[in-house]
Design a protein around this motif. Structure first.
Motif, mmCIF file in Angstrom:
data_model
loop_
_atom_site.group_PDB
_atom_site.id
_atom_site.type_symbol
_atom_site.label_atom_id
_atom_site.label_comp_id
_atom_site.label_asym_id
_atom_site.label_seq_id
_atom_site.Cartn_x
_atom_site.Cartn_y
_atom_site.Cartn_z
ATOM 1 N N UNK A 19 0.985 -1.020 0.051
ATOM 2 C CA UNK A 19 -0.018 -0.031 -0.073
ATOM 3 C C UNK A 19 0.957 1.466 0.038
ATOM 4 N N UNK A 20 2.021 1.193 0.592
ATOM 5 C CA UNK A 20 2.892 2.270 0.669
ATOM 6 C C UNK A 20 3.237 2.623 -0.749
ATOM 7 N N UNK A 21 3.849 1.478 -1.327
ATOM 8 C CA UNK A 21 4.551 1.665 -2.741
ATOM 9 C C UNK A 21 3.401 2.290 -3.716
ATOM 10 N N UNK A 22 2.164 1.626 -3.607
ATOM 11 C CA UNK A 22 1.197 2.350 -4.441
ATOM 12 C C UNK A 22 0.715 3.724 -3.972
ATOM 13 N N UNK A 23 0.793 4.188 -2.814
ATOM 14 C CA UNK A 23 0.733 5.615 -2.340
ATOM 15 C C UNK A 23 1.693 6.319 -2.990
ATOM 16 N N UNK A 24 3.013 5.800 -2.761
ATOM 17 C CA UNK A 24 4.101 6.673 -3.110
ATOM 18 C C UNK A 24 4.114 6.909 -5.015
ATOM 19 N N UNK A 25 3.685 5.759 -5.653
ATOM 20 C CA UNK A 25 3.792 5.739 -7.087
ATOM 21 C C UNK A 25 2.456 6.575 -7.492
ATOM 22 N N UNK A 26 1.275 6.482 -6.828
ATOM 23 C CA UNK A 26 0.214 7.556 -7.191
ATOM 24 C C UNK A 26 0.471 8.917 -6.927
ATOM 25 N N UNK A 28 3.174 10.549 -7.241
ATOM 26 C CA UNK A 28 4.289 10.814 -8.135
ATOM 27 C C UNK A 28 3.852 10.947 -9.365
ATOM 28 N N UNK A 29 2.824 10.002 -9.670
ATOM 29 C CA UNK A 29 1.987 10.246 -11.072
ATOM 30 C C UNK A 29 0.575 10.690 -11.199
ATOM 31 N N UNK A 34 -5.865 12.112 -20.470
ATOM 32 C CA UNK A 34 -7.367 12.101 -21.079
ATOM 33 C C UNK A 34 -7.382 10.616 -21.306
ATOM 34 N N UNK A 35 -8.796 10.266 -21.066
ATOM 35 C CA UNK A 35 -9.149 9.020 -21.546
ATOM 36 C C UNK A 35 -10.117 8.746 -22.555
ATOM 37 N N UNK A 36 -9.756 8.187 -23.724
ATOM 38 C CA UNK A 36 -10.883 7.916 -24.783
ATOM 39 C C UNK A 36 -11.274 6.700 -24.859
ATOM 40 N N UNK A 43 -11.013 13.904 -18.836
ATOM 41 C CA UNK A 43 -9.704 13.968 -18.468
ATOM 42 C C UNK A 43 -10.063 13.549 -16.832
ATOM 43 N N UNK A 44 -8.975 12.804 -16.431
ATOM 44 C CA UNK A 44 -8.842 12.271 -15.053
ATOM 45 C C UNK A 44 -7.450 12.185 -14.471
ATOM 46 N N UNK A 45 -7.413 12.292 -13.273
ATOM 47 C CA UNK A 45 -5.994 12.283 -12.590
ATOM 48 C C UNK A 45 -5.525 10.377 -12.808
ATOM 49 N N UNK A 46 -4.236 10.487 -13.246
ATOM 50 C CA UNK A 46 -3.521 9.297 -13.372
ATOM 51 C C UNK A 46 -3.550 8.471 -12.010
ATOM 52 N N UNK A 47 -3.545 9.232 -10.974
ATOM 53 C CA UNK A 47 -3.105 8.500 -9.588
ATOM 54 C C UNK A 47 -4.853 8.059 -9.468
ATOM 55 N N UNK A 48 -5.839 8.539 -9.929
ATOM 56 C CA UNK A 48 -7.385 7.740 -9.588
ATOM 57 C C UNK A 48 -7.394 6.481 -10.447
ATOM 58 N N UNK A 49 -6.893 6.615 -11.720
ATOM 59 C CA UNK A 49 -7.016 5.555 -12.636
ATOM 60 C C UNK A 49 -6.212 4.390 -11.968
ATOM 61 N N UNK A 50 -4.906 4.675 -11.360
ATOM 62 C CA UNK A 50 -4.077 3.444 -10.837
ATOM 63 C C UNK A 50 -4.784 2.985 -9.543
ATOM 64 N N UNK A 51 -5.361 3.981 -8.763
ATOM 65 C CA UNK A 51 -6.233 3.573 -7.496
ATOM 66 C C UNK A 51 -7.255 2.716 -7.869
ATOM 67 N N UNK A 52 -8.113 2.971 -9.006
ATOM 68 C CA UNK A 52 -9.391 2.359 -9.436
ATOM 69 C C UNK A 52 -8.914 0.907 -9.924
#
Length: 98
Positions: A19-26, A28-29, A34-36, A43-52
């Motif tokens: 979870x710590x690694x995921x948090x740091x990764x999100x 930093x990113x 843009x999602x098509x 448009x959405x945050x890359x961190x939100x996409x990673x979390x989802x």
């Protein structure tokens, strides 16, 4: 501490590190991307996409492991029933010999 408790504690520590690694990764990113998809575009945050993606992956893993656990419990019950039947047959055979 029992072996089972140590195992659970170790798994918990590994999950916290993950979870710590995921948090740091999100963090930093966290740029906006843009999602098509077919005709939709947003448009959405890359961190939100990673979390989802992590949540979806964890949910799928949980569902599959629950399915496997239910299957194993069913098989275990069958085997225990077979043991009971075989033990009763052993009792019958040993009582007849006496």
């Amino acid at each position: 501490m029992k072996n089972e408790e140590k195992k659970i504690r170790n798994i918990f520590i590994i999950l916290l590190i993950f979870a710590l690694f995921i948090t740091i990764f999100t963090i930093e990113n966290s740029s906006i991307i843009t999602i098509k998809f077919i005709t939709w575009k947003f448009n959405i945050s890359l961190a939100l996409i990673i979390l989802l993606c992590v949540i979806v992956g964890a949910s799928i893993t949980l569902l599959l492991s629950l399915k496997k656990e239910l299957y194993l419990k069913k098989e275990n019950k069958k085997l225990l029933d077979n043991i009971s039947v075989l033990e009763s047959k052993i009792q019958e055979v040993t009582s007849v010999k006496k």
